[in-house]
Write a protein that holds these residues in place. Structure first.
Motif, short mmCIF file in Angstrom:
data_model
loop_
_atom_site.label_atom_id
_atom_site.label_comp_id
_atom_site.label_asym_id
_atom_site.label_seq_id
_atom_site.Cartn_x
_atom_site.Cartn_y
_atom_site.Cartn_z
N LEU A 134 6.51 15.51 0.24
CA LEU A 134 5.45 15.59 1.41
C LEU A 134 4.28 14.50 0.90
N ILE A 135 3.84 14.90 -0.36
CA ILE A 135 2.87 14.05 -0.82
C ILE A 135 2.98 12.63 -0.99
N GLY A 136 4.11 12.26 -1.63
CA GLY A 136 4.44 11.12 -1.98
C GLY A 136 4.80 10.30 -0.55
N SER A 137 5.33 10.89 0.41
CA SER A 137 5.61 10.05 1.75
C SER A 137 4.34 9.99 2.51
N CYS A 141 2.74 5.98 2.85
CA CYS A 141 2.33 5.66 4.28
C CYS A 141 1.17 5.04 4.39
N LEU A 142 -0.04 5.85 3.93
CA LEU A 142 -1.34 5.26 3.96
C LEU A 142 -1.38 3.96 3.25
N THR A 143 -1.02 3.92 2.02
CA THR A 143 -0.90 2.43 1.19
C THR A 143 -0.59 1.49 2.14
N ALA A 144 0.51 1.55 2.71
CA ALA A 144 1.40 0.80 3.42
C ALA A 144 0.55 0.37 4.77
N THR A 166 0.74 8.45 11.69
CA THR A 166 1.96 8.47 11.34
C THR A 166 2.33 9.44 9.95
N GLY A 167 1.50 9.09 8.92
CA GLY A 167 1.60 9.84 7.77
C GLY A 167 1.43 11.35 7.73
N VAL A 362 9.55 3.12 9.51
CA VAL A 362 10.44 2.87 8.64
C VAL A 362 10.40 3.47 7.15
N VAL A 363 8.97 2.87 6.88
CA VAL A 363 8.38 3.12 5.45
C VAL A 363 8.40 4.62 5.15
N VAL A 364 8.03 5.26 6.14
CA VAL A 364 7.75 6.96 6.02
C VAL A 364 9.35 7.59 5.75
N SER A 365 10.23 7.04 6.77
CA SER A 365 11.58 7.50 6.74
C SER A 365 12.13 7.28 5.52
N VAL A 366 12.30 6.15 4.93
CA VAL A 366 12.93 5.54 3.58
C VAL A 366 12.41 6.45 2.52
N THR A 367 10.93 6.32 2.63
CA THR A 367 10.28 6.98 1.43
C THR A 367 10.81 8.61 1.59
N SER A 368 10.91 9.21 2.48
CA SER A 368 11.09 10.44 2.28
C SER A 368 12.45 10.76 1.98
N LEU A 369 13.58 10.01 2.57
CA LEU A 369 15.12 10.16 1.81
C LEU A 369 15.06 9.95 0.35
#
Length: 378
Positions: A134-137, A141-144, A166-167, A362-369
Motif C-alpha cells: 500500500l505505502i510503496g504503491s 505513484c506520487l514520485t512518478a 491515482t495514488g 500503469v506505474v501503480v498497477s505494475v508496482t502493486s504486483l
C-alpha cells in the motif's frame, strides 16, 4: 426569485397618510429630504439559495445516473452534467454564491463525513504484509506524478491532483486536496475525468489479468485495493473476482484513504512555504511549520470523525448511511465544479493530462504486483 434580494418594508398605517400641504418653513431653509423606505436586512443564506438549488438538482440527477450505471457513479455523472449545462449557458452572478459554496464548503463537508467510514484500527486489520504494498504503491505513484508530469510540462496543481487521485482514492482524494492547494475548478474537472477514465479501464481489465496470473482472492483484493482509484470501482472490480477479494479490497481501499491525512498536511506545508517564498516582505524569512495553522479545519474534522469511529462512538449501523451521504456530498460539490468549468480552458490543456493519467495507472498497477511478488503476497 428576483436578482435583487432586498425588499421594501411597508409603511406603518398611521404614517401612510400625508398632509396635503407641508407646514411653511422659513425662507432659505432647505427642504428636508424624504426618508428612504427601510430595507430588510440581507441574510447570509438567501444569496446562496439559487445556486445551491441548481447544484442539488444536478446532484440528484447525477446520483440517479450513477444508480443506473454504477461503473460511472454519481460524482462523475454530476460533474459531467454540470459541465454540459455550463457549456449551454454559463451561470450568471445570481447563481455564483451558491455554486461557490457547494464547490468549497460542501466539498470539505464531504471529506469530514468520509472519516466516519474509517478507523485507525483498519491498518492492523489489513495485515503487516499489505502495508508495504500500500505505502510503496503510493510513494512510487506520487514520485512518478512529479517526474512524468514535469517532463510532460503539466502545471503543478493539475499533476498533483492526478497523482493524488491515482495514488490515494480517486475523487475523494481530489476533493480533499483541491482546497489545500487552491486548485482551479478546471483542474479539478480534468483530474476527476482522467481518474474516471482509468477506473473504467481497471474494472474491465483487472479481473482478466488476475485470472491470467492465477491470483487468489486475497491477492486480487490487495491488488484492486491498491491499484484502483474510487471505492465504487474497487468494489466493482473485486466483486467480479469473488467475495473474498471484495471484502479484502474494501478494507485495503479504506486504509489507503487514511493517507489523505499526511498528504494534505505535507501539501499544506509546501503551499505555505511557497507563499512565504514569493512574499517580498518575507523573502529571507524561513517558513516555520505551525501545525495548528497548517492543518485545514475540515481535515481536523476528518480526524475527529475517524477517531470517533475507531472508539465506537459511531454505530456500525450508521456506516452505510454515512457512506452514502459522503458520496452524495461529493456529487453535490463536483456538480458545482462542473458548472464552474471553463471548457475552452479544458480544451487548451490538451491531451497531456490523459497521458499522465495513463502512465500513472500503469506505474501503480505494475508496482502493486511487483511489491506483492517481493513480499510473498502474490
Amino acid at each position: 426569485m428576483s436578482e435583487d434580494l432586498d425588499c421594501t418594508v411597508p409603511a406603518r398605517p398611521e404614517a401612510a397618510a400625508r398632509p396635503e400641504a407641508e407646514p411653511a418653513r422659513p425662507e432659505g431653509e432647505p427642504a428636508r429630504p424624504e426618508a428612504e423606505p427601510a430595507r430588510a436586512p440581507r441574510t447570509a443564506v438567501a444569496p446562496l439559495v439559487p445556486g445551491l438549488a441548481l447544484v442539488l438538482a444536478l446532484a440528484v440527477a447525477g446520483t440517479a445516473v450513477g444508480e443506473l450505471f454504477p461503473l460511472v457513479g454519481g460524482p462523475v455523472a454530476g460533474i459531467v452534467l454540470g459541465a454540459l449545462l455550463a457549456a449551454m449557458k454559463r451561470p450568471g452572478a445570481r447563481w455564483r454564491p451558491g455554486i461557490g459554496f457547494a464547490s468549497n464548503r460542501v466539498l470539505q463537508a464531504s471529506v469530514v463525513v468520509l472519516g466516519a467510514q474509517l478507523s485507525p484500527a483498519q491498518i492492523v486489520q489489513v495485515g503487516v504484509g499489505s502495508i508495504p504494498v500500500l505505502i510503496g504503491s503510493l510513494v512510487v505513484c506520487l514520485t512518478a506524478a512529479y517526474g512524468i508530469g514535469r517532463w510532460l510540462g503539466i502545471v503543478g496543481d493539475l499533476r498533483t491532483l492526478i497523482g493524488v487521485g491515482t495514488g490515494v482514492c480517486g475523487a475523494s482524494a481530489i476533493a480533499a486536496t483541491a482546497p489545500v492547494i487552491g486548485a482551479a475548478g478546471v483542474e479539478v474537472a480534468y483530474a476527476v475525468s482522467t481518474i474516471f477514465l482509468f477506473n473504467v479501464a481497471a474494472v474491465l481489465t483487472f479481473p482478466l489479468l488476475g485470472h491470467l496470473l492465477g491470483m487468489s482472492g486475497h491477492s486480487f483484493g490487495l491488488f484492486a485495493g491498491t491499484a484502483v482509484n474510487d471505492t465504487s470501482s474497487v468494489v466493482a472490480a473485486a466483486t467480479s473476482y469473488g467475495g473474498t477479494a471484495a471484502d479484502h479490497a474494501v478494507v485495503v481501499k479504506l486504509t489507503r484513504s487514511l493517507m489523505i491525512i499526511p498528504i494534505c498536511v505535507g501539501l499544506a506545508w509546501l503551499v505555505r512555504r511557497r507563499d512565504h517564498a514569493v512574499a517580498a516582505a518575507e523573502a529571507t524569512a524561513r517558513p516555520r511549520l505551525r501545525v495548528l495553522k497548517l492543518v485545514p479545519g475540515f481535515l481536523i474534522g476528518f480526524l475527529l470523525m475517524t477517531t470517533a469511529n475507531g472508539i465506537g462512538l459511531i454505530p456500525a449501523a450508521a456506516h452505510h448511511g454515512l457512506g452514502e451521504l459522503s458520496v452524495f456530498l461529493i456529487t453535490v460539490a463536483l456538480s458545482a465544479t462542473g458548472l464552474s468549468t471553463d471548457l475552452a480552458a479544458l480544451r487548451r490543456t490538451g491531451p497531456r493530462p490523459l497521458v499522465l493519467g495513463a502512465c500513472l495507472w500503469v506505474v501503480v498497477s505494475v508496482t502493486s504486483l511487483v511489491l506483492q511478488l517481493l513480499t510473498g503476497s502474490l
